[in-house]
Scaffold this motif. Structure first.
Motif, PDB file in Angstrom:
ATOM      1  N   SER A 219      61.512  49.167  19.299  1.00  0.00           N
ATOM      2  CA  SER A 219      62.885  48.977  18.818  1.00  0.00           C
ATOM      3  C   SER A 219      63.873  48.964  19.980  1.00  0.00           C
ATOM      4  O   SER A 219      63.628  49.545  21.048  1.00  0.00           O
ATOM      5  CB  SER A 219      63.261  50.102  17.849  1.00  0.00           C
ATOM      6  OG  SER A 219      63.407  51.329  18.550  1.00  0.00           O
ATOM      7  N   ASP A 220      65.013  48.309  19.748  1.00  0.00           N
ATOM      8  CA  ASP A 220      66.074  48.304  20.760  1.00  0.00           C
ATOM      9  C   ASP A 220      66.558  49.719  21.051  1.00  0.00           C
ATOM     10  O   ASP A 220      66.905  50.034  22.195  1.00  0.00           O
ATOM     11  CB  ASP A 220      67.243  47.439  20.283  1.00  0.00           C
ATOM     12  CG  ASP A 220      66.910  45.957  20.303  1.00  0.00           C
ATOM     13  OD1 ASP A 220      65.938  45.570  20.991  1.00  0.00           O
ATOM     14  OD2 ASP A 220      67.612  45.189  19.620  1.00  0.00           O
ATOM     15  N   PHE A 221      66.586  50.564  20.008  1.00  0.00           N
ATOM     16  CA  PHE A 221      67.007  51.950  20.203  1.00  0.00           C
ATOM     17  C   PHE A 221      66.096  52.647  21.219  1.00  0.00           C
ATOM     18  O   PHE A 221      66.565  53.299  22.159  1.00  0.00           O
ATOM     19  CB  PHE A 221      66.974  52.698  18.867  1.00  0.00           C
ATOM     20  CG  PHE A 221      67.111  54.191  18.992  1.00  0.00           C
ATOM     21  CD1 PHE A 221      68.319  54.773  19.347  1.00  0.00           C
ATOM     22  CD2 PHE A 221      66.027  55.026  18.758  1.00  0.00           C
ATOM     23  CE1 PHE A 221      68.452  56.149  19.465  1.00  0.00           C
ATOM     24  CE2 PHE A 221      66.144  56.402  18.872  1.00  0.00           C
ATOM     25  CZ  PHE A 221      67.353  56.960  19.218  1.00  0.00           C
ATOM     26  N   ASN A 222      64.780  52.512  21.044  1.00  0.00           N
ATOM     27  CA  ASN A 222      63.859  53.165  21.974  1.00  0.00           C
ATOM     28  C   ASN A 222      63.984  52.609  23.386  1.00  0.00           C
ATOM     29  O   ASN A 222      63.879  53.354  24.374  1.00  0.00           O
ATOM     30  CB  ASN A 222      62.424  53.025  21.469  1.00  0.00           C
ATOM     31  CG  ASN A 222      62.066  54.096  20.459  1.00  0.00           C
ATOM     32  OD1 ASN A 222      62.869  54.969  20.161  1.00  0.00           O
ATOM     33  ND2 ASN A 222      60.872  54.023  19.911  1.00  0.00           N
ATOM     34  N   LYS A 223      64.210  51.311  23.491  1.00  0.00           N
ATOM     35  CA  LYS A 223      64.374  50.733  24.825  1.00  0.00           C
ATOM     36  C   LYS A 223      65.627  51.287  25.505  1.00  0.00           C
ATOM     37  O   LYS A 223      65.620  51.597  26.704  1.00  0.00           O
ATOM     38  CB  LYS A 223      64.449  49.206  24.727  1.00  0.00           C
ATOM     39  CG  LYS A 223      63.141  48.560  24.281  1.00  0.00           C
ATOM     40  CD  LYS A 223      63.294  47.059  24.078  1.00  0.00           C
ATOM     41  CE  LYS A 223      62.010  46.434  23.546  1.00  0.00           C
ATOM     42  NZ  LYS A 223      62.129  44.987  23.291  1.00  0.00           N
ATOM     43  N   GLN A 224      66.708  51.427  24.736  1.00  0.00           N
ATOM     44  CA  GLN A 224      67.967  51.936  25.306  1.00  0.00           C
ATOM     45  C   GLN A 224      67.827  53.381  25.772  1.00  0.00           C
ATOM     46  O   GLN A 224      68.334  53.754  26.834  1.00  0.00           O
ATOM     47  CB  GLN A 224      69.093  51.814  24.276  1.00  0.00           C
ATOM     48  CG  GLN A 224      69.556  50.399  24.012  1.00  0.00           C
ATOM     49  CD  GLN A 224      70.273  49.798  25.210  1.00  0.00           C
ATOM     50  OE1 GLN A 224      70.803  50.516  26.057  1.00  0.00           O
ATOM     51  NE2 GLN A 224      70.300  48.471  25.289  1.00  0.00           N
ATOM     52  N   ILE A 225      67.120  54.208  24.988  1.00  0.00           N
ATOM     53  CA  ILE A 225      67.046  55.612  25.384  1.00  0.00           C
ATOM     54  C   ILE A 225      66.111  55.788  26.586  1.00  0.00           C
ATOM     55  O   ILE A 225      66.312  56.701  27.396  1.00  0.00           O
ATOM     56  CB  ILE A 225      66.641  56.530  24.209  1.00  0.00           C
ATOM     57  CG1 ILE A 225      65.260  56.178  23.662  1.00  0.00           C
ATOM     58  CG2 ILE A 225      67.687  56.492  23.123  1.00  0.00           C
ATOM     59  CD1 ILE A 225      64.822  57.069  22.510  1.00  0.00           C
ATOM     60  N   VAL A 226      65.113  54.915  26.725  1.00  0.00           N
ATOM     61  CA  VAL A 226      64.282  54.975  27.931  1.00  0.00           C
ATOM     62  C   VAL A 226      65.099  54.573  29.155  1.00  0.00           C
ATOM     63  O   VAL A 226      64.994  55.184  30.224  1.00  0.00           O
ATOM     64  CB  VAL A 226      63.030  54.106  27.774  1.00  0.00           C
ATOM     65  CG1 VAL A 226      62.290  53.961  29.111  1.00  0.00           C
ATOM     66  CG2 VAL A 226      62.104  54.714  26.728  1.00  0.00           C
ATOM     67  N   ARG A 227      65.950  53.554  29.009  1.00  0.00           N
ATOM     68  CA  ARG A 227      66.833  53.169  30.124  1.00  0.00           C
ATOM     69  C   ARG A 227      67.743  54.328  30.505  1.00  0.00           C
ATOM     70  O   ARG A 227      67.979  54.597  31.691  1.00  0.00           O
ATOM     71  CB  ARG A 227      67.662  51.947  29.731  1.00  0.00           C
ATOM     72  CG  ARG A 227      66.885  50.638  29.724  1.00  0.00           C
ATOM     73  CD  ARG A 227      67.811  49.433  29.601  1.00  0.00           C
ATOM     74  NE  ARG A 227      67.059  48.188  29.659  1.00  0.00           N
ATOM     75  CZ  ARG A 227      66.620  47.510  28.605  1.00  0.00           C
ATOM     76  NH1 ARG A 227      66.890  47.971  27.380  1.00  0.00           N
ATOM     77  NH2 ARG A 227      65.931  46.400  28.748  1.00  0.00           N
ATOM     78  N   ALA A 229      67.192  57.504  30.122  1.00  0.00           N
ATOM     79  CA  ALA A 229      66.421  58.549  30.788  1.00  0.00           C
ATOM     80  C   ALA A 229      66.034  58.147  32.203  1.00  0.00           C
ATOM     81  O   ALA A 229      65.976  58.995  33.110  1.00  0.00           O
ATOM     82  CB  ALA A 229      65.172  58.858  29.972  1.00  0.00           C
ATOM     83  N   ARG A 230      65.770  56.870  32.397  1.00  0.00           N
ATOM     84  CA  ARG A 230      65.317  56.406  33.707  1.00  0.00           C
ATOM     85  C   ARG A 230      66.461  56.289  34.699  1.00  0.00           C
ATOM     86  O   ARG A 230      66.292  56.545  35.894  1.00  0.00           O
ATOM     87  CB  ARG A 230      64.655  55.046  33.513  1.00  0.00           C
ATOM     88  CG  ARG A 230      63.888  54.524  34.715  1.00  0.00           C
ATOM     89  CD  ARG A 230      63.410  53.135  34.387  1.00  0.00           C
ATOM     90  NE  ARG A 230      62.524  52.575  35.383  1.00  0.00           N
ATOM     91  CZ  ARG A 230      62.431  51.276  35.633  1.00  0.00           C
ATOM     92  NH1 ARG A 230      63.168  50.422  34.954  1.00  0.00           N
ATOM     93  NH2 ARG A 230      61.595  50.836  36.542  1.00  0.00           N
ATOM     94  N   ASP A 231      67.643  55.912  34.228  1.00  0.00           N
ATOM     95  CA  ASP A 231      68.717  55.514  35.137  1.00  0.00           C
ATOM     96  C   ASP A 231      69.883  56.489  35.226  1.00  0.00           C
ATOM     97  O   ASP A 231      70.768  56.310  36.068  1.00  0.00           O
ATOM     98  CB  ASP A 231      69.250  54.137  34.726  1.00  0.00           C
ATOM     99  CG  ASP A 231      68.165  53.067  34.741  1.00  0.00           C
ATOM    100  OD1 ASP A 231      67.192  53.237  35.496  1.00  0.00           O
ATOM    101  OD2 ASP A 231      68.283  52.076  33.995  1.00  0.00           O
ATOM    102  N   SER A 232      69.935  57.503  34.340  1.00  0.00           N
ATOM    103  CA  SER A 232      71.075  58.420  34.385  1.00  0.00           C
ATOM    104  C   SER A 232      70.641  59.784  34.916  1.00  0.00           C
ATOM    105  O   SER A 232      69.461  60.141  34.851  1.00  0.00           O
ATOM    106  CB  SER A 232      71.695  58.587  32.994  1.00  0.00           C
ATOM    107  OG  SER A 232      70.806  59.282  32.144  1.00  0.00           O
ATOM    108  N   ALA A 233      71.604  60.536  35.419  1.00  0.00           N
ATOM    109  CA  ALA A 233      71.297  61.857  35.967  1.00  0.00           C
ATOM    110  C   ALA A 233      70.946  62.854  34.870  1.00  0.00           C
ATOM    111  O   ALA A 233      70.117  63.741  35.049  1.00  0.00           O
ATOM    112  CB  ALA A 233      72.483  62.371  36.781  1.00  0.00           C
TER     113      ALA A 233
END
Length: 258
Positions: A219-227, A229-233
């Protein structure tokens, strides 16, 4: 609170509530009816506002008696039911717990691979290839940091270390009409060997993050939350000295340079 004959021994809370001792309730419904009537009269005289009546499962025959006396249901546990009655018109009765709390773990290894699972009971031919983050509901009294590490280990067998809280979702109209808060946590993998929880999980794997972003079954939701987690402090667990017992309180704050 009182030793008066036929008045149920009780304690009190700071908000004008009286709390009868559950084991002091007479298990015979007829005797309990008289006991409750005398107690309610006395508690009104003492200007209490609300009665919090806990009835254990072994005294379930008392529930209709309490309902006939004006008590309503408030909440239940496996072995007891809480009923309430106002002694003062309009007295405030706080609602019972309104939310579920769950967490998903974003664990990415040194090869930029994401730990994912496919749930057994949500796996259909149409949804094959649908992957989500490992995680689940927190246990009562469990810290978020402990709960997500436990859930990931139970589902995948992979040991992790909590790093940061990166985002959360608030959702209304969830199970039994309650709301749900889902926290997304970044984790550091401590090993990579997968051993799935076969009762719930059909498959778990280390998936390249880019493949996850491009997967049609995600889902787009899961993709957004992985981004996120990967890119934010994110924000990390922080102890506030002197605030309270760390066994009861859990804080997450940005780590600021001073």
């Amino acid at each position: 609170m009182t030793d008066e004959p036929n008045v149920i021994p009780a304690g009190e809370n700071p908000f004008g509530g009286v709390i009868p001792e559950p084991q002091a309730l007479d298990p015979d419904p007829a005797r309990f009816a008289a006991q409750l009537e005398a107690s309610m009269a006395r508690w009104r005289d003492q200007e209490y506002r609300v009665v919090w009546l806990e009835i254990s499962l072994d005294r379930a025959a008392l529930i209709p008696v309490a309902a006939a006396a004006g008590f309503g249901f408030h909440h239940s546990n496996d072995d007891s039911l809480m009923m309430t009655a106002r002694l003062e018109e309009g007295a405030f009765i706080p609602a019972h717990a309104s939310h579920y709390i769950g967490a998903g773990g974003v664990a990415i290894n040194d090869r930029d691979e994401l730990l994912v699972v496919s749930e057994r009971y949500h796996r259909t031919p149409r949804r094959r290839g649908s992957y989500k983050l490992p995680g689940g509901a927190l246990h009562e009294g469990e810290h978020l940091v402990e709960g997500i590490v436990r859930e990931v280990f139970e589902e995948t067998g992979v040991r992790t270390e909590f790093d940061a809280l990166v985002c959360f979702r608030h959702w209304h109209g969830y199970r039994y009409g309650k709301s749900d808060i889902y926290f997304v946590c970044r984790l550091r993998p401590l090993d990579e060997r997968i051993t799935i929880q076969e009762e719930e999980i059909a498959e778990s794997r280390w998936m390249p993050v880019q493949e996850y972003y491009e997967a049609e079954g995600v889902s787009d939701f899961n993709k957004q939350i992985v981004r996120a987690a990967r890119d934010s402090a994110g924000i990390r667990p922080t102890e506030l000295e002197g605030y309270g017992d760390p066994a009861r309180f859990e804080f997450f704050m940005p780590h600021l340079d001073r």
